[in-house]
Design a protein around this motif. Structure first.
Motif, PDB file in Angstrom:
ATOM      1  N   SER A   5       9.808   5.105  -5.304  1.00 40.53           N
ATOM      2  CA  SER A   5      10.076   6.249  -4.423  1.00 40.53           C
ATOM      3  C   SER A   5      11.225   7.055  -5.008  1.00 40.53           C
ATOM      4  O   SER A   5      12.300   6.505  -5.274  1.00 40.53           O
TER       5      SER A   5
ATOM      6  N   PRO B   4       0.831  -1.210   0.000  1.00 40.61           N
ATOM      7  CA  PRO B   4       0.000   0.000   0.000  1.00 40.61           C
ATOM      8  C   PRO B   4       0.861   1.254   0.000  1.00 40.61           C
ATOM      9  O   PRO B   4       1.989   1.266   0.510  1.00 40.61           O
ATOM     10  N   SER B   5       0.331   2.348  -0.566  1.00 40.56           N
ATOM     11  CA  SER B   5       1.080   3.604  -0.670  1.00 40.56           C
ATOM     12  C   SER B   5       1.500   4.118   0.696  1.00 40.56           C
ATOM     13  O   SER B   5       2.605   4.654   0.857  1.00 40.56           O
ATOM     14  N   THR B   6       0.631   3.981   1.689  1.00 42.70           N
ATOM     15  CA  THR B   6       0.944   4.494   3.029  1.00 42.70           C
ATOM     16  C   THR B   6       2.202   3.841   3.574  1.00 42.70           C
ATOM     17  O   THR B   6       3.075   4.514   4.144  1.00 42.70           O
ATOM     18  N   PHE B   7       2.319   2.533   3.397  1.00 44.25           N
ATOM     19  CA  PHE B   7       3.496   1.815   3.885  1.00 44.25           C
ATOM     20  C   PHE B   7       4.752   2.314   3.169  1.00 44.25           C
ATOM     21  O   PHE B   7       5.779   2.587   3.793  1.00 44.25           O
TER      22      PHE B   7
ATOM     23  N   ASN C 208      -1.908  10.833  -1.722  1.00 41.01           N
ATOM     24  CA  ASN C 208      -2.206   9.442  -1.354  1.00 41.01           C
ATOM     25  C   ASN C 208      -1.794   8.462  -2.437  1.00 41.01           C
ATOM     26  O   ASN C 208      -1.472   7.303  -2.155  1.00 41.01           O
ATOM     27  N   GLU C 209      -1.806   8.913  -3.697  1.00 44.10           N
ATOM     28  CA  GLU C 209      -1.510   8.018  -4.816  1.00 44.10           C
ATOM     29  C   GLU C 209      -0.013   7.814  -5.038  1.00 44.10           C
ATOM     30  O   GLU C 209       0.383   6.984  -5.862  1.00 44.10           O
TER      31      GLU C 209
ATOM     32  N   LYS D 199       1.460  15.199   5.140  1.00 43.04           N
ATOM     33  CA  LYS D 199       2.642  14.674   4.431  1.00 43.04           C
ATOM     34  C   LYS D 199       3.364  15.794   3.661  1.00 43.04           C
ATOM     35  O   LYS D 199       3.624  15.674   2.462  1.00 43.04           O
TER      36      LYS D 199
ATOM     37  N   ASP E 145       2.985  16.626   9.384  1.00 39.80           N
ATOM     38  CA  ASP E 145       3.062  15.164   9.286  1.00 39.80           C
ATOM     39  C   ASP E 145       1.770  14.575   8.734  1.00 39.80           C
ATOM     40  O   ASP E 145       1.790  13.647   7.913  1.00 39.80           O
ATOM     41  N   CYS E 146       0.627  15.108   9.179  1.00 43.83           N
ATOM     42  CA  CYS E 146      -0.671  14.564   8.736  1.00 43.83           C
ATOM     43  C   CYS E 146      -0.889  14.801   7.243  1.00 43.83           C
ATOM     44  O   CYS E 146      -1.403  13.933   6.535  1.00 43.83           O
TER      45      CYS E 146
ATOM     46  N   GLN F 213       5.207   5.162   1.621  1.00 45.36           N
ATOM     47  CA  GLN F 213       5.502   6.542   1.995  1.00 45.36           C
ATOM     48  C   GLN F 213       6.204   6.603   3.346  1.00 45.36           C
ATOM     49  O   GLN F 213       7.209   7.297   3.506  1.00 45.36           O
ATOM     50  N   ASN F 214       5.663   5.894   4.332  1.00 46.31           N
ATOM     51  CA  ASN F 214       6.258   5.916   5.666  1.00 46.31           C
ATOM     52  C   ASN F 214       7.689   5.381   5.646  1.00 46.31           C
ATOM     53  O   ASN F 214       8.573   5.908   6.337  1.00 46.31           O
TER      54      ASN F 214
END
Length: 297
Positions: A100, A7-10, A60-61, A35, A32-33, A12-13
């Motif tokens: 990335s 997933p994108s969130t993973f 998010n994408e 990004k 942070d929220c 990105q983090n």
């Protein structure tokens, strides 16, 4: 054999953690929220001649199907030079869709700065623009970054032969005010000596990466001279035209003395018009009242 996409969130983090580890003080978290991040890039960390701030907002994408939203901030970066660098970053994205790319972007920018440094050009003459004058900022969704070593922009110098060494006064921080993605926060310190202490307060504030990356750090101070029964006072717009004068005028109306107020403003990409002056003064008034420098309600 089944393949699962992360997933994108993973992703990105994971990238954010890596960037923070690699770049340390150069990497600054703005929001942070949302990004939103700022990376300060120099041709030489120890003796920088050319510096550029890259601000990015990760949608998010990203990194799957969308690039980071970015802004290049450097007073000297204009015209064809800006276009060429933007084209280089977009080319890197196209060549690495789904990957990335922040590290690749930062190092590409650093390469450009190193090449520029090797030329015989002098360093940039840093002059900040006010929000209303900087048309390029109107549609950006990210914050502007303050130029390198902002303390050097102060007009006064400390005498090497100064016999009295003033101590850094305590610095208080007010409650932030946020409006349409712009955030304002006031900082306050008692001052009785303008040259040494004002510079010390600013230097201490700029040790905070978030304050150092503010679009504007507007300040004003008023010091009462008992022997002459008059006020010594001054102000600084820091690129936000007339903001310092308005802040000082507020302090005159409130009749405060022996105090310095700094208001940091992080620009969120949406023009506020005159409301920005209201927020700057409200921040300042609130902290002056809280710290009992005025009896004003």
């Amino acid at each position: 054999l089944t393949f699962f996409s992360l997933p994108s969130t993973f992703l990105q983090n994971e990238e954010i953690e890596a960037m923070a580890a690699i770049y340390g003080e150069e990497w600054c978290v703005i929001d942070d929220c949302a990004k939103i991040f700022c990376i300060r890039i120099s041709d030489d960390i120890d003796d920088p001649k050319w510096t550029l701030c890259l601000q990015v907002m990760l949608p998010n994408e990203y990194p799957g199907t969308a690039p980071p939203i970015y802004q290049l901030n450097a007073p000297w970066l204009k015209g064809q030079e800006r276009a060429d660098l933007s084209n280089s970053l977009e080319e890197i994205y196209i060549q690495n869709i789904g990957e990335s790319i922040l590290y690749l972007w930062v190092e590409k920018i650093r390469d450009v700065l190193i090449q520029k440094s090797q030329m015989t050009e002098p360093g940039p003459d840093i002059k900040k623009k006010t929000e209303e004058e900087d048309v390029e900022c109107e549609e950006d969704l990210i914050l502007a970054c303050q130029p390198e070593t902002p303390v050097k922009a102060l007009d006064f110098e400390i005498s090497e032969n100064q016999t009295e060494i003033e101590e850094l006064p305590p610095i208080d921080h007010g409650i932030p005010i946020t409006d349409r993605r712009s955030t304002f926060q006031a900082h306050l310190a008692p001052v009785v000596c303008p040259k040494q202490v004002v510079k010390m307060v600013l230097a201490k504030l700029y040790e905070n990466k978030k304050i150092a990356s503010a679009t504007h750090n507007i300040y004003a101070y008023r010091i009462y001279c008992e022997d002459k029964q008059t006020f010594l006072q001054d102000c600084e717009d820091d690129g936000e035209t007339a903001a310092g004068g308005r802040l000082l005028h507020l302090m005159e109306i409130l009749n405060v003395r022996n105090v310095m107020v700094v208001v940091s403003r992080w620009y969120g990409g949406i023009l506020l018009g005159p409301d920005r002056f209201k927020h700057i003064n409200n921040c300042a008034r609130n902290i002056l009242v809280e710290r009992n420098y005025t009896s004003s309600p």
